[in-house]
Structures are given as structure tokens and as C-alpha cells.
Design an enzyme around this catalytic site. Structure first.
Site, PDB file in Angstrom:
ATOM      1  N   PRO A 139       0.821  -1.215   0.000  1.00  0.00           N
ATOM      2  CA  PRO A 139       0.000   0.000   0.000  1.00  0.00           C
ATOM      3  C   PRO A 139       0.862   1.275   0.000  1.00  0.00           C
ATOM      4  O   PRO A 139       0.526   2.246  -0.677  1.00  0.00           O
ATOM      5  CB  PRO A 139      -0.803  -0.130   1.301  1.00  0.00           C
ATOM      6  CG  PRO A 139      -0.904  -1.603   1.542  1.00  0.00           C
ATOM      7  CD  PRO A 139       0.362  -2.194   1.005  1.00  0.00           C
ATOM      8  N   GLY A 142       5.014   1.576  -4.054  1.00  0.00           N
ATOM      9  CA  GLY A 142       4.703   1.151  -5.410  1.00  0.00           C
ATOM     10  C   GLY A 142       5.928   1.323  -6.299  1.00  0.00           C
ATOM     11  O   GLY A 142       6.705   0.391  -6.514  1.00  0.00           O
ATOM     12  N   SER A 143       6.152   2.555  -6.773  1.00  0.00           N
ATOM     13  CA  SER A 143       7.304   2.809  -7.650  1.00  0.00           C
ATOM     14  C   SER A 143       8.629   2.637  -6.916  1.00  0.00           C
ATOM     15  O   SER A 143       9.673   2.514  -7.555  1.00  0.00           O
ATOM     16  CB  SER A 143       7.221   4.238  -8.205  1.00  0.00           C
ATOM     17  OG  SER A 143       6.058   4.389  -8.975  1.00  0.00           O
ATOM     18  N   ILE A 168      -2.233  -7.211  -6.430  1.00  0.00           N
ATOM     19  CA  ILE A 168      -1.527  -8.432  -6.839  1.00  0.00           C
ATOM     20  C   ILE A 168      -2.397  -9.245  -7.811  1.00  0.00           C
ATOM     21  O   ILE A 168      -3.426  -9.815  -7.430  1.00  0.00           O
ATOM     22  CB  ILE A 168      -1.131  -9.268  -5.602  1.00  0.00           C
ATOM     23  CG1 ILE A 168      -0.348  -8.386  -4.604  1.00  0.00           C
ATOM     24  CG2 ILE A 168      -0.334 -10.489  -6.035  1.00  0.00           C
ATOM     25  CD1 ILE A 168       0.854  -7.652  -5.174  1.00  0.00           C
ATOM     26  N   THR A 169      -1.943  -9.301  -9.064  1.00  0.00           N
ATOM     27  CA  THR A 169      -2.644 -10.059 -10.109  1.00  0.00           C
ATOM     28  C   THR A 169      -2.670 -11.544  -9.744  1.00  0.00           C
ATOM     29  O   THR A 169      -1.651 -12.092  -9.305  1.00  0.00           O
ATOM     30  CB  THR A 169      -1.922  -9.849 -11.458  1.00  0.00           C
ATOM     31  OG1 THR A 169      -1.859  -8.461 -11.721  1.00  0.00           O
ATOM     32  CG2 THR A 169      -2.650 -10.568 -12.600  1.00  0.00           C
ATOM     33  N   LEU A 244      10.667  -8.473 -12.874  1.00  0.00           N
ATOM     34  CA  LEU A 244       9.861  -7.434 -13.523  1.00  0.00           C
ATOM     35  C   LEU A 244      10.373  -7.152 -14.930  1.00  0.00           C
ATOM     36  O   LEU A 244       9.601  -6.910 -15.858  1.00  0.00           O
ATOM     37  CB  LEU A 244       9.872  -6.148 -12.688  1.00  0.00           C
ATOM     38  CG  LEU A 244       9.138  -6.245 -11.341  1.00  0.00           C
ATOM     39  CD1 LEU A 244       9.315  -4.981 -10.538  1.00  0.00           C
ATOM     40  CD2 LEU A 244       7.650  -6.528 -11.553  1.00  0.00           C
ATOM     41  N   GLU A 368       4.220  -2.753 -13.644  1.00  0.00           N
ATOM     42  CA  GLU A 368       5.568  -3.168 -14.110  1.00  0.00           C
ATOM     43  C   GLU A 368       6.456  -1.960 -14.364  1.00  0.00           C
ATOM     44  O   GLU A 368       7.210  -1.927 -15.328  1.00  0.00           O
ATOM     45  CB  GLU A 368       5.467  -3.992 -15.397  1.00  0.00           C
ATOM     46  CG  GLU A 368       4.546  -5.166 -15.318  1.00  0.00           C
ATOM     47  CD  GLU A 368       5.107  -6.300 -14.496  1.00  0.00           C
ATOM     48  OE1 GLU A 368       6.317  -6.308 -14.253  1.00  0.00           O
ATOM     49  OE2 GLU A 368       4.311  -7.148 -14.080  1.00  0.00           O
ATOM     50  N   GLY A 369       6.324  -0.968 -13.519  1.00  0.00           N
ATOM     51  CA  GLY A 369       7.068   0.277 -13.693  1.00  0.00           C
ATOM     52  C   GLY A 369       6.228   1.241 -14.498  1.00  0.00           C
ATOM     53  O   GLY A 369       5.822   0.935 -15.632  1.00  0.00           O
TER      54      GLY A 369
HETATM   55  C1  LIG Z   1      -4.225  -3.925 -12.395  1.00  0.00           C
HETATM   56  C2  LIG Z   1      -2.904  -3.917 -11.707  1.00  0.00           C
HETATM   57  C3  LIG Z   1      -2.242  -5.116 -11.501  1.00  0.00           C
HETATM   58  C4  LIG Z   1      -1.026  -5.128 -10.789  1.00  0.00           C
HETATM   59  N1  LIG Z   1      -0.397  -6.331 -10.553  1.00  0.00           N
HETATM   60  C5  LIG Z   1       0.687  -6.363  -9.708  1.00  0.00           C
HETATM   61  C6  LIG Z   1       1.267  -7.612  -9.310  1.00  0.00           C
HETATM   62  O1  LIG Z   1       0.850  -8.689  -9.762  1.00  0.00           O
HETATM   63  N2  LIG Z   1       2.280  -7.609  -8.407  1.00  0.00           N
HETATM   64  C7  LIG Z   1       2.780  -6.446  -7.884  1.00  0.00           C
HETATM   65  O2  LIG Z   1       3.688  -6.521  -7.052  1.00  0.00           O
HETATM   66  N3  LIG Z   1       2.259  -5.231  -8.265  1.00  0.00           N
HETATM   67  C8  LIG Z   1       1.231  -5.170  -9.157  1.00  0.00           C
HETATM   68  N4  LIG Z   1       0.685  -3.964  -9.533  1.00  0.00           N
HETATM   69  C9  LIG Z   1       1.197  -2.732  -8.914  1.00  0.00           C
HETATM   70  C10 LIG Z   1       1.988  -1.850  -9.855  1.00  0.00           C
HETATM   71  O3  LIG Z   1       3.209  -2.414 -10.165  1.00  0.00           O
HETATM   72  C11 LIG Z   1       2.105  -0.471  -9.171  1.00  0.00           C
HETATM   73  O4  LIG Z   1       0.809   0.109  -9.231  1.00  0.00           O
HETATM   74  C12 LIG Z   1       3.137   0.421  -9.837  1.00  0.00           C
HETATM   75  O5  LIG Z   1       4.438  -0.011  -9.541  1.00  0.00           O
HETATM   76  C13 LIG Z   1       3.000   1.897  -9.406  1.00  0.00           C
HETATM   77  O6  LIG Z   1       2.904   2.004  -8.044  1.00  0.00           O
HETATM   78  P1  LIG Z   1       1.727   2.889  -7.394  1.00  0.00           P
HETATM   79  O7  LIG Z   1       0.453   2.523  -8.025  1.00  0.00           O
HETATM   80  O8  LIG Z   1       1.854   2.752  -5.918  1.00  0.00           O
HETATM   81  O9  LIG Z   1       2.039   4.379  -7.838  1.00  0.00           O
HETATM   82  P2  LIG Z   1       3.049   5.434  -7.116  1.00  0.00           P
HETATM   83  O10 LIG Z   1       4.403   4.818  -6.947  1.00  0.00           O
HETATM   84  O11 LIG Z   1       2.393   5.984  -5.903  1.00  0.00           O
HETATM   85  O12 LIG Z   1       3.117   6.540  -8.246  1.00  0.00           O
HETATM   86  C14 LIG Z   1       2.079   7.475  -8.481  1.00  0.00           C
HETATM   87  C15 LIG Z   1       2.527   8.416  -9.603  1.00  0.00           C
HETATM   88  O13 LIG Z   1       3.732   9.099  -9.195  1.00  0.00           O
HETATM   89  C16 LIG Z   1       4.737   8.901 -10.177  1.00  0.00           C
HETATM   90  N5  LIG Z   1       6.050   8.823  -9.514  1.00  0.00           N
HETATM   91  C17 LIG Z   1       6.420   8.065  -8.446  1.00  0.00           C
HETATM   92  N6  LIG Z   1       7.707   8.264  -8.168  1.00  0.00           N
HETATM   93  C18 LIG Z   1       8.178   9.164  -9.064  1.00  0.00           C
HETATM   94  C19 LIG Z   1       9.446   9.770  -9.293  1.00  0.00           C
HETATM   95  N7  LIG Z   1      10.505   9.486  -8.561  1.00  0.00           N
HETATM   96  N8  LIG Z   1       9.542  10.657 -10.317  1.00  0.00           N
HETATM   97  C20 LIG Z   1       8.470  10.941 -11.108  1.00  0.00           C
HETATM   98  N9  LIG Z   1       7.242  10.407 -10.939  1.00  0.00           N
HETATM   99  C21 LIG Z   1       7.108   9.524  -9.926  1.00  0.00           C
HETATM  100  C22 LIG Z   1       4.404   7.558 -10.834  1.00  0.00           C
HETATM  101  O14 LIG Z   1       5.012   7.452 -12.099  1.00  0.00           O
HETATM  102  C23 LIG Z   1       2.883   7.661 -10.882  1.00  0.00           C
HETATM  103  O15 LIG Z   1       2.502   8.416 -12.000  1.00  0.00           O
HETATM  104  C24 LIG Z   1      -0.487  -3.905 -10.303  1.00  0.00           C
HETATM  105  C25 LIG Z   1      -1.154  -2.697 -10.574  1.00  0.00           C
HETATM  106  C26 LIG Z   1      -2.338  -2.695 -11.271  1.00  0.00           C
HETATM  107  C27 LIG Z   1      -3.017  -1.398 -11.544  1.00  0.00           C
END
Ligand SMILES: Cc1cc2nc3c(=O)[nH]c(=O)nc-3n(C[C@H](O)[C@H](O)[C@H](O)COP(=O)(O)OP(=O)(O)OC[C@H]3O[C@@H](n4cnc5c(N)ncnc54)[C@H](O)[C@@H]3O)c2cc1C
Length: 389
Positions: A139, A142-143, A168-169, A244, A368-369
């Protein structure tokens, strides 16, 4: 439903081997016959078409680049990419299932697992008798997954796992979860089996995107994990990032499939829809849109193919995969939006696949990034200056 004949303006098929074409066409037929007839209903109902898993397994689509000795198809990376392209022409959710199973579960088992773990899990996953998921995102992380807070502690003959994952897919339907957690401050992979005490995987609801895919939370409350369930060769953030990178490779190809589906739909619609006494394809603005779509698809096809050839040679760099994922998903989303415009009001109906692809690609752009993270990865590569913080 008419058979898809492909989009190949530059004769790229001539650069493919007979085997690669055969695999591509087999998956193409599977998508026409088994995916497209059911996908809109599943999407509308928010259900993963689970019946497809056995058929995908029978056609060698799960862990397809891994060795035959584990029951896998051992195909090359270009064939695997074409497979992903065709699956995503059907639906990004169906492709996501195959990506996670192959690149995020079977690949880490193969790369970081013990021989016992490989022999136990990979053949079952290849046959579709077991489903896997990959838990990295949390939660609050993410990134920036390096900050993850899920923890494992060794207690006697087992580890105790505490924490939570999100997005998590396959989570709710998985028999085994590859979970990334910190052990004495260092990230390791653990195999968490369905039914483990203290482990639950509730499905996330309310998605407007990837509705034909299961997305879940993973919750670990004092879960006892047998010592043999640590992936012994994982160490540090590099291990999940390698997984990834493997999955992103397939996504870059997959996005081309979604784009091809949208372009093909828009082209045939434009030729048959009459306004002002003529097909809308006869207007210059519509032609310009179709040509832009085709140009981007052609560039993405060539980029994917060269990426695949480099991967098969063993010289592909992860930054190149980032560039391809970033480019192809971005273009596919633009193409889906443009196809929606060409279809006018019909573009929002589920009689046509474009709005579903468009909504799906919003997730594909983020997972996936994100697009931005791949910009930073390539940015660092070309300037030598990291700009993440
Ligand atoms: C349908 C779906 C399936 C998924 N399946 C999986 C899975 O199977 N396993 C798993 O582990 N994860 C999974 N994910 C998670 C996915 O990998 C994350 O959503 C993704 O890494 C982005 O993280 P976040 O959503 O927390 O966004 P955040 O990290 O909160 O980012 C929000 C925004 O801020 C931007 N941002 C963040 N940091 C920076 C920076 N340093 N500079 C510029 N911009 C920045 C991002 O680019 C984005 O636009 C899934 C997501 C979705 C939507």
C-alpha cells in the site's frame, strides 16, 4: 466474428522463422476461437475467464521459454513475445495472467529456486494445475519497492511473515504466492502456499480497468513459512527487479497486440460507416488518424522484434526493455483513444473492443514500472545521472 489477419505493413513476417509464425498463428487462432467470444461478458461481469487456463497450458503458453525438462515449451524469446502480442490482442487481463504465471512466478522459481522447488512447482504451473502470483507492491510502496515493509523473521524451523501487499494479479486464485519480504533488512523471495495459517488474499473490487483479471490484496499475519520455502538464490531488490524486467519484455510485445486490435477495428469501421454520403474512411482527417496508428504500430513491431533478437542473443539490457515498454504502451493507449474517436458513439460500446483495450492499457501503463519510472531509467542510462529522488 471475422478472423484476424494481422497488421504487417512492412513485411515483418519475412523476418520471422517458420516456427515463430506457427506459434504466433496458433495463439492467434486460440484468441479468435476461445478468448474473443467470451471476453466482453467476463469483462462486464468483472470475472477472469478461468476456463482458458487449461487451454493456454495445453498450447504451451505458460512458462513457455523455460526448459522442456520442467514441462515447458522451451520456445525462443521472439516466439514468446509474439505469443504475448496475440494474447493481448484478445485482452490485457488474459495476457496479464500469462505474464504473471510465466515471468513473475515460474521465472523466479527457475532462476532463484532450489531443484526441489523447481521440480515441485514448475511442471504444475506449466500444466495450469497450479496458479501463481507475485507480491511486491505494498500500500505504501509502489514505484519505490525498495522501501517495502513486509518482514520475515526466522523462528526455529520456520520463518514468520508479517505485512501486506496490494494490487496483486491472480492473488485470490493463486495456489502459490512469490512474496518479497525483508529478512534482516535484505529483500528475499518466499513461497507462500494457499491455506497457510494467517494468510488471506481478498479480491480488490471497483476496477474500471483489467476487469477480466483478478487483482488482490495479500495479508500476512504471523504466517509460518517453512524454511524450505525461501527462494535460496534471491538477495536484495535486484532479484524482484529481474523478474519485472522479464515481465516487461512480454508487456512491450503485448501492447502491440492491443494496438493492432484497435487499429483493425477502426480501419474496418471507417470503411463501412457512411456519413455525408461517403465512408468516413474517405475523409482526409480519418485517413491521417489511421496512417498515424499504422506508423506507430509498425515502429513498435520492429522495436519489439529487435528487442527479442537481442534477448535471444543474450545482449538485451534492462534499459532497452524499459524504452520498449514505455514506448509501446504509450503508443497503444494513443491508438486505442484514436480508434475510439473514429468509432464515434459506437466506440464506447462493448460490441467493439476499443474501450476495453483503452481502459486496460491505463493499468498496463502503470504496472511493471510506470511510464515515468521508465523515463527515469532510460534518462539515467543516457545521461549517467539518476533523477529518482
Ligand atoms: C491492475 C494492476 C495489476 C497489478 N499487478 C501487480 C502484481 O501482480 N504484483 C505487484 O507486485 N504489483 C502489481 N501492480 C502494482 C503496480 O506495479 C504499481 O501500481 C506500480 O508499480 C506503481 O505504483 P503505485 O500505483 O503505488 O504508484 P506510485 O508509486 O504511488 O506513483 C504514483 C505516480 O507518481 C509517479 N512517480 C512516483 N515516483 C516518481 C518519481 N521518482 N519521479 C516521477 N514520478 C514519480 C508515478 O510514475 C505515478 O505516476 C499492479 C497494478 C495494477 C493497476
Amino acid at each position: 466474428m471475422g478472423k484476424f489477419r494481422g497488421t504487417d505493413y512492412f513485411g515483418i513476417d519475412s523476418l520471422l522463422s517458420e516456427e515463430e509464425i506457427l506459434i504466433r498463428d496458433t495463439v492467434r487462432e486460440f484468441v479468435d476461437d476461445a478468448v474473443l467470444p467470451v471476453i466482453e461478458r467476463h469483462y462486464r461481469e468483472g470475472k477472469f475467464p478461468r476456463d482458458l487456463v487449461g487451454k493456454m497450458a495445453d498450447l504451451g503458453m505458460l512458462g513457455s521459454t523455460l526448459p522442456a525438462k520442467y514441462g515447458c515449451a522451451e520456445m525462443n524469446n521472439v516466439a514468446y513475445g509474439l505469443l504475448m502480442q496475440e494474447l493481448e490482442r484478445g485482452d490485457s487481463g488474459v495476457r496479464s495472467f500469462a505474464s504473471v504465471q510465466s515471468a513473475l512466478v515460474m521465472y523466479p522459481l527457475y532462476t532463484f529456486g532450489s531443484e526441489e522447488q523447481k521440480n515441485h512447482w514448475i511442471p504444475k504451473l506449466a500444466r495450469g494445475e497450479a496458479i501463481g502470483c507475485f507480491g511486491l507492491t505494498e500500500p505504501d510502496y509502489g514505484s519505490n519497492p525498495g522501501g517495502l515493509i513486509t518482514r520475515a523473521e526466522l523462528e526455529g524451523d520456520h520463518y514468520v511473515l508479517n505485512g501486506a501487499k496490494m494490487w496483486i494479479t491472480n492473488g485470490t486464485i493463486a495456489d502459490v504466492a512469490v512474496v518479497w519480504a525483508k529478512l534482516e533488512g535484505l529483500i528475499h523471495g518466499f513461497l507462500v502456499e494457499k491455506g497457510t495459517q494467517g494468510f488471506s488474499a481478498p479480491e480488490m473490487t471497483g476496477k474500471h480497468s483489467l476487469r477480466a483479471s483478478v487483482t488482490s490484496e495479500l495479508i500476512f499475519q504471523d504466517c509460518p513459512i517453512p524454511r524450505v520455502n525461501i527462494l535460496p538464490k534471491t538477495e536484495g531488490l535486484r532479484s524482484p527487479l529481474m523478474c519485472l524486467n522479464q515481465a516487461r519484455y512480454g508487456i512491450a510485445w503485448g501492447a502491440v497486440g492491443a494496438a493492432m486490435a484497435c487499429y483493425d477495428t477502426a480501419l474496418s469501421y471507417a470503411k463501412s460507416r457512411i456519413q455525408f454520403g461517403k465512408p468516413i474512411a474517405s475523409f482526409q482527417i480519418t485517413q491521417s488518424k489511421l496512417v498515424d496508428m499504422l506508423s506507430e504500430i509498425t515502429k513498435a513491431q520492429l522495436l519489439s522484434l529487435q528487442m527479442g533478437r537481442l534477448k535471444d542473443k543474450g545482449t538485451l539490457r534492462f534499459q532497452q526493455v524499459s524504452l520498449a515498454k514505455r514506448n509501446n504502451v504509450h503508443c497503444a493507449l494513443d491508438i486505442a483513444r484514436c480508434a475510439r474517436e473514429i468509432l464515434g458513439a459506437n466506440g464506447i460500446l462493448d460490441e467493439y473492443p476499443v474501450m476495453r483495450h483503452m481502459a486496460n492499457l491505463e493499468s498496463v501503463k502503470t504496472y511493471e514500472g510506470t511510464h515515468e519510472m521508465h523515463t527515469l531509467i532510460v534518462g539515467e542510462d543516457i545521461t549517467g545521472i539518476p533523477a529518482y529522488e
